[in-house]
Design a protein around this motif. Structure first.
Motif, PDB file in Angstrom:
ATOM      1  N   ALA A 208      24.246  -3.049  -0.239  1.00 27.12           N
ATOM      2  CA  ALA A 208      24.121  -4.439  -0.583  1.00 27.12           C
ATOM      3  C   ALA A 208      24.814  -4.819  -1.671  1.00 27.12           C
ATOM      4  O   ALA A 208      25.614  -4.025  -2.492  1.00 27.12           O
ATOM      5  CB  ALA A 208      22.567  -4.250  -1.425  1.00 27.12           C
TER       6      ALA A 208
ATOM      7  N   LYS B 250      21.456  -7.498  -4.577  1.00 27.19           N
ATOM      8  CA  LYS B 250      20.431  -6.391  -4.363  1.00 27.19           C
ATOM      9  C   LYS B 250      19.192  -6.759  -4.349  1.00 27.19           C
ATOM     10  O   LYS B 250      18.738  -7.513  -5.035  1.00 27.19           O
ATOM     11  CB  LYS B 250      20.740  -5.404  -5.412  1.00 27.19           C
ATOM     12  N   TYR B 251      18.477  -6.230  -3.463  1.00 29.96           N
ATOM     13  CA  TYR B 251      16.884  -6.089  -3.049  1.00 29.96           C
ATOM     14  C   TYR B 251      16.468  -5.052  -4.177  1.00 29.96           C
ATOM     15  O   TYR B 251      16.639  -4.073  -4.152  1.00 29.96           O
ATOM     16  CB  TYR B 251      16.796  -5.955  -1.970  1.00 29.96           C
ATOM     17  N   TRP B 252      15.853  -5.761  -5.118  1.00 34.28           N
ATOM     18  CA  TRP B 252      14.993  -4.890  -5.803  1.00 34.28           C
ATOM     19  C   TRP B 252      13.616  -5.567  -6.673  1.00 34.28           C
ATOM     20  O   TRP B 252      13.819  -6.446  -7.384  1.00 34.28           O
ATOM     21  CB  TRP B 252      15.800  -4.556  -7.227  1.00 34.28           C
TER      22      TRP B 252
ATOM     23  N   LYS C  96       9.454  -6.219  -4.786  1.00 31.19           N
ATOM     24  CA  LYS C  96       9.097  -7.071  -3.688  1.00 31.19           C
ATOM     25  C   LYS C  96       7.530  -7.190  -3.862  1.00 31.19           C
ATOM     26  O   LYS C  96       6.699  -6.868  -4.660  1.00 31.19           O
ATOM     27  CB  LYS C  96       9.106  -5.952  -2.336  1.00 31.19           C
TER      28      LYS C  96
ATOM     29  N   GLN D  29       6.162  -6.357   2.452  1.00 33.10           N
ATOM     30  CA  GLN D  29       7.591  -5.841   2.462  1.00 33.10           C
ATOM     31  C   GLN D  29       8.381  -7.372   2.235  1.00 33.10           C
ATOM     32  O   GLN D  29       9.140  -7.582   3.115  1.00 33.10           O
ATOM     33  CB  GLN D  29       8.015  -5.358   3.564  1.00 33.10           C
TER      34      GLN D  29
ATOM     35  N   SER E 128      16.832   6.001   5.046  1.00 35.32           N
ATOM     36  CA  SER E 128      15.729   5.164   5.213  1.00 35.32           C
ATOM     37  C   SER E 128      16.167   3.884   5.977  1.00 35.32           C
ATOM     38  O   SER E 128      15.383   3.504   7.114  1.00 35.32           O
ATOM     39  CB  SER E 128      14.739   5.110   4.140  1.00 35.32           C
TER      40      SER E 128
ATOM     41  N   GLY F 167       9.211  -1.117   7.710  1.00 33.26           N
ATOM     42  CA  GLY F 167       9.548   0.399   7.670  1.00 33.26           C
ATOM     43  C   GLY F 167      10.150   0.845   6.280  1.00 33.26           C
ATOM     44  O   GLY F 167       9.815   1.518   5.422  1.00 33.26           O
ATOM     45  N   SER F 168      11.275  -0.015   5.931  1.00 31.85           N
ATOM     46  CA  SER F 168      11.937  -0.017   4.675  1.00 31.85           C
ATOM     47  C   SER F 168      12.766  -1.556   4.566  1.00 31.85           C
ATOM     48  O   SER F 168      13.320  -1.851   5.415  1.00 31.85           O
ATOM     49  CB  SER F 168      12.982   1.114   4.707  1.00 31.85           C
ATOM     50  N   GLY F 169      12.452  -2.054   3.527  1.00 29.89           N
ATOM     51  CA  GLY F 169      13.071  -3.265   3.297  1.00 29.89           C
ATOM     52  C   GLY F 169      14.631  -3.642   3.718  1.00 29.89           C
ATOM     53  O   GLY F 169      14.943  -4.196   4.501  1.00 29.89           O
ATOM     54  N   SER F 170      15.198  -2.688   3.013  1.00 34.09           N
ATOM     55  CA  SER F 170      16.751  -3.011   3.259  1.00 34.09           C
ATOM     56  C   SER F 170      17.214  -2.468   4.779  1.00 34.09           C
ATOM     57  O   SER F 170      18.328  -2.823   5.297  1.00 34.09           O
ATOM     58  CB  SER F 170      17.614  -1.871   2.452  1.00 34.09           C
TER      59      SER F 170
ATOM     60  N   ARG G 249      18.479  -5.089   7.100  1.00 33.30           N
ATOM     61  CA  ARG G 249      19.875  -5.460   7.240  1.00 33.30           C
ATOM     62  C   ARG G 249      20.678  -4.715   7.884  1.00 33.30           C
ATOM     63  O   ARG G 249      21.924  -4.613   7.979  1.00 33.30           O
ATOM     64  CB  ARG G 249      20.341  -5.706   5.734  1.00 33.30           C
TER      65      ARG G 249
ATOM     66  N   SER H  17      12.184   4.534  -3.827  1.00 32.85           N
ATOM     67  CA  SER H  17      12.306   2.995  -3.914  1.00 32.85           C
ATOM     68  C   SER H  17      10.824   2.226  -4.069  1.00 32.85           C
ATOM     69  O   SER H  17      10.762   1.352  -4.840  1.00 32.85           O
ATOM     70  CB  SER H  17      12.854   2.690  -2.669  1.00 32.85           C
TER      71      SER H  17
ATOM     72  N   HIS I 239      10.762  -0.387  -7.148  1.00 38.86           N
ATOM     73  CA  HIS I 239      10.426  -1.983  -6.584  1.00 38.86           C
ATOM     74  C   HIS I 239       9.097  -2.278  -7.481  1.00 38.86           C
ATOM     75  O   HIS I 239       9.026  -3.288  -7.965  1.00 38.86           O
ATOM     76  CB  HIS I 239      10.248  -2.148  -5.126  1.00 38.86           C
TER      77      HIS I 239
ATOM     78  N   LEU J 285      21.036  -4.364 -11.577  1.00 40.44           N
ATOM     79  CA  LEU J 285      20.133  -3.282 -10.697  1.00 40.44           C
ATOM     80  C   LEU J 285      19.815  -2.106 -11.912  1.00 40.44           C
ATOM     81  O   LEU J 285      18.636  -1.798 -12.008  1.00 40.44           O
ATOM     82  CB  LEU J 285      20.800  -2.722  -9.394  1.00 40.44           C
TER      83      LEU J 285
ATOM     84  N   ALA K 183      20.312   2.660  -6.012  1.00 39.54           N
ATOM     85  CA  ALA K 183      19.355   3.210  -6.971  1.00 39.54           C
ATOM     86  C   ALA K 183      19.666   4.871  -7.327  1.00 39.54           C
ATOM     87  O   ALA K 183      18.707   5.519  -7.023  1.00 39.54           O
ATOM     88  CB  ALA K 183      18.009   2.929  -6.456  1.00 39.54           C
TER      89      ALA K 183
HETATM   90  C1  DP6 Z   1      18.862  -0.390  -4.524  1.00 39.26           C
HETATM   91  O1  DP6 Z   1      14.941  -0.655   1.068  1.00 39.26           O
HETATM   92  O2  DP6 Z   1      14.959   1.558   0.067  1.00 39.26           O
HETATM   93  O3  DP6 Z   1      19.225  -0.179  -2.076  1.00 39.26           O
HETATM   94  O4  DP6 Z   1      11.426  -1.281   1.186  1.00 39.26           O
HETATM   95  O5  DP6 Z   1      10.335   0.280  -0.529  1.00 39.26           O
HETATM   96  O6  DP6 Z   1      11.728   1.033   1.698  1.00 39.26           O
HETATM   97  P1  DP6 Z   1      11.679   0.065   0.467  1.00 39.26           P
HETATM   98  O7  DP6 Z   1      12.958  -0.015  -0.350  1.00 39.26           O
HETATM   99  P2  DP6 Z   1      14.513   0.068   0.052  1.00 39.26           P
HETATM  100  O8  DP6 Z   1      15.195  -0.389  -1.185  1.00 39.26           O
HETATM  101  C2  DP6 Z   1      16.797  -0.542  -1.391  1.00 39.26           C
HETATM  102  C3  DP6 Z   1      17.033  -0.970  -2.860  1.00 39.26           C
HETATM  103  C4  DP6 Z   1      18.536  -0.828  -3.127  1.00 39.26           C
HETATM  104  C5  DP6 Z   1      19.309  -2.320  -2.757  1.00 39.26           C
HETATM  105  C6  DP6 Z   1      19.276  -2.946  -1.514  1.00 39.26           C
HETATM  106  O9  DP6 Z   1      19.595  -1.946  -0.608  1.00 39.26           O
HETATM  107  O10 DP6 Z   1      19.334  -3.891  -1.494  1.00 39.26           O
END
Ligand code: DP6
Length: 360
Positions: free
Chosen positions: A30, A33-35, A37, A41, A126, A164-167, A170, A223, A227, A273, A315
């Motif tokens: 990323a 960043k996705y941080w 939620k 999800q 993941s 399953g897992s946010g990231s 992508r 994660s 989050h 982050l 992270a």
């Molecule tokens: C810091 O996708 O692992 O990598 O949705 O709980 O499975 P869950 O989380 P995850 O979070 C990744 C967070 C990160 C930033 C990113 O990849 O955007």
């Protein structure tokens, strides 16, 4: 654009007794960043990533009709051996996606999975793992509904991977993938990742990511916990707004190829982050002394040489070193002579931007 209800299938037109599929799915890194939620999800802010090419999960899904439909039934193999501790995560995933894949209880599955990167590298699998699994289930759904369009196939795969897992959403299709609703990005949605729809300057073609393995230990903060720390976080709202601003900036940067501006956004995102983790309650420091050594060395090298190399972080303590292809030789030389000393057992992984999943 598809909505959640579009992903609840109508009656299937075909039947299939048994078979298998196999897909590889890459990891992604990323930039924004996705941080944080919300329920189901849904990301608290949009994110954008480069899809990687070499760090992948390869998953084979065997399936066979079973006599009853009482429960989920699956065996899980990791690198050829049964792996009980991965099963709860898969079980939870199946529960979450059952409404979108109503055939799941009709089959016994054998999920046979492996990564191309070392198991204990501290690289999260993941994203690639959930994306590869989602692709296999979509192949099965496509066998049951052969009329399915390609768009639906890939976007639903990303939608399932997200659950399953946010990231992971992508990690399906495209070099540069946006996940999360952003007014200025057409087609962007909280429900699945989409390929960045505008011009990308040649400076980003074959962009390089060398992953320096600083600390290969177990993640200090999962994660899920991470989050969660953004709920009631004193700076959360400002941070979420900033992610939108940074993503808007990247639209321009991707178009004009301005690497100085790219570096500012990307490094600021990485440090933000970590700042969010340091300012949450409880608080964490996920960087290690060597992470800081590497960051300082990159800054010094960049200052002295004007070579546009920068870092980002996930992270954890590992450092992703990002740079354009035309400076590859010089940067690799710098990494070998000055950064490898800060890596655990001198280990690093050379990767670059890639295209997404591949059917095997
Ligand atoms: C810091 O996708 O692992 O990598 O949705 O709980 O499975 P869950 O989380 P995850 O979070 C990744 C967070 C990160 C930033 C990113 O990849 O955007």
């Amino acid at each position: 654009m598809f909505t959640t209800t579009d992903f609840i299938p109508k009656k299937y037109t075909a039947t299939i007794e048994s078979g298998n599929f196999e897909w590889s799915a890459p990891s992604n890194i990323a930039l924004v960043k996705y941080w944080g939620k919300k329920d189901n999800q849904i990301p608290a802010n949009p994110s954008v990533s480069f899809t990687l090419n070499n760090c992948k999960t390869i998953t084979k899904l065997g399936f066979e009709k079973k006599p009853n439909q009482d429960n989920f039934s699956f065996d899980l193999l990791f690198e050829g051996k049964p792996k009980e501790d991965f099963k709860p995560k898969i079980q939870k995933f199946l529960e979450r996606v059952e409404v979108y894949l109503p055939f799941l209880k009709e089959y016994h599955f054998t999920i046979d999975t492996q990564n191309t990167f070392p198991h204990s590298s501290g690289i999260a699998s993941s994203a690639s793992g959930m994306a590869a699994l989602a692709m296999n289930f979509m192949s099965l759904e496509k066998a049951l509904n052969p009329e399915m369009s390609d768009d639906y196939f890939f976007q639903k795969a990303s939608f399932l991977a997200r659950l399953g897992s946010g990231s992971a959403c992508r990690s399906v299709k495209g070099n540069v993938v946006v996940w999360g609703n952003q007014t200025n990005i057409k087609g962007s949605t909280d429900l699945y990742g989409v390929e960045f729809p505008y011009t990308i300057h040649d400076n980003f073609k074959n962009f390089q990511d060398t992953i320096l393995l600083v600390d290969k230990g177990e993640k200090q903060v999962s994660s899920t916990v991470g989050h969660d720390l953004m709920h009631n976080h004193p700076y959360a709202e400002r941070r979420f707004a900033q992610a939108h601003e940074n993503l808007d900036q990247l639209i321009t940067i991707f178009e004009n190829g301005n690497l100085d501006e790219f570096i500012k956004v990307v490094e600021s995102e990485a440090l933000t982050l970590h700042a969010m983790m340091m300012t949450s309650m409880p608080y964490f420091i996920l960087m290690k002394p060597n992470t800081l050594q590497i960051i300082n060395a990159i800054w010094k090298f960049r200052n002295e040489t004007q070579i546009p190399v920068c870092f980002t972080l996930d992270a954890g303590a590992n450092v992703h070193v990002l740079y354009p292809e035309n400076v590859k030789e010089k940067v690799l030389q710098f990494i070998q002579s000055e950064l490898v000393v800060f890596c655990q057992n001198g280990q690093y992984i050379c990767d670059e931007i890639g295209n997404g999943v591949i059917a095997i």
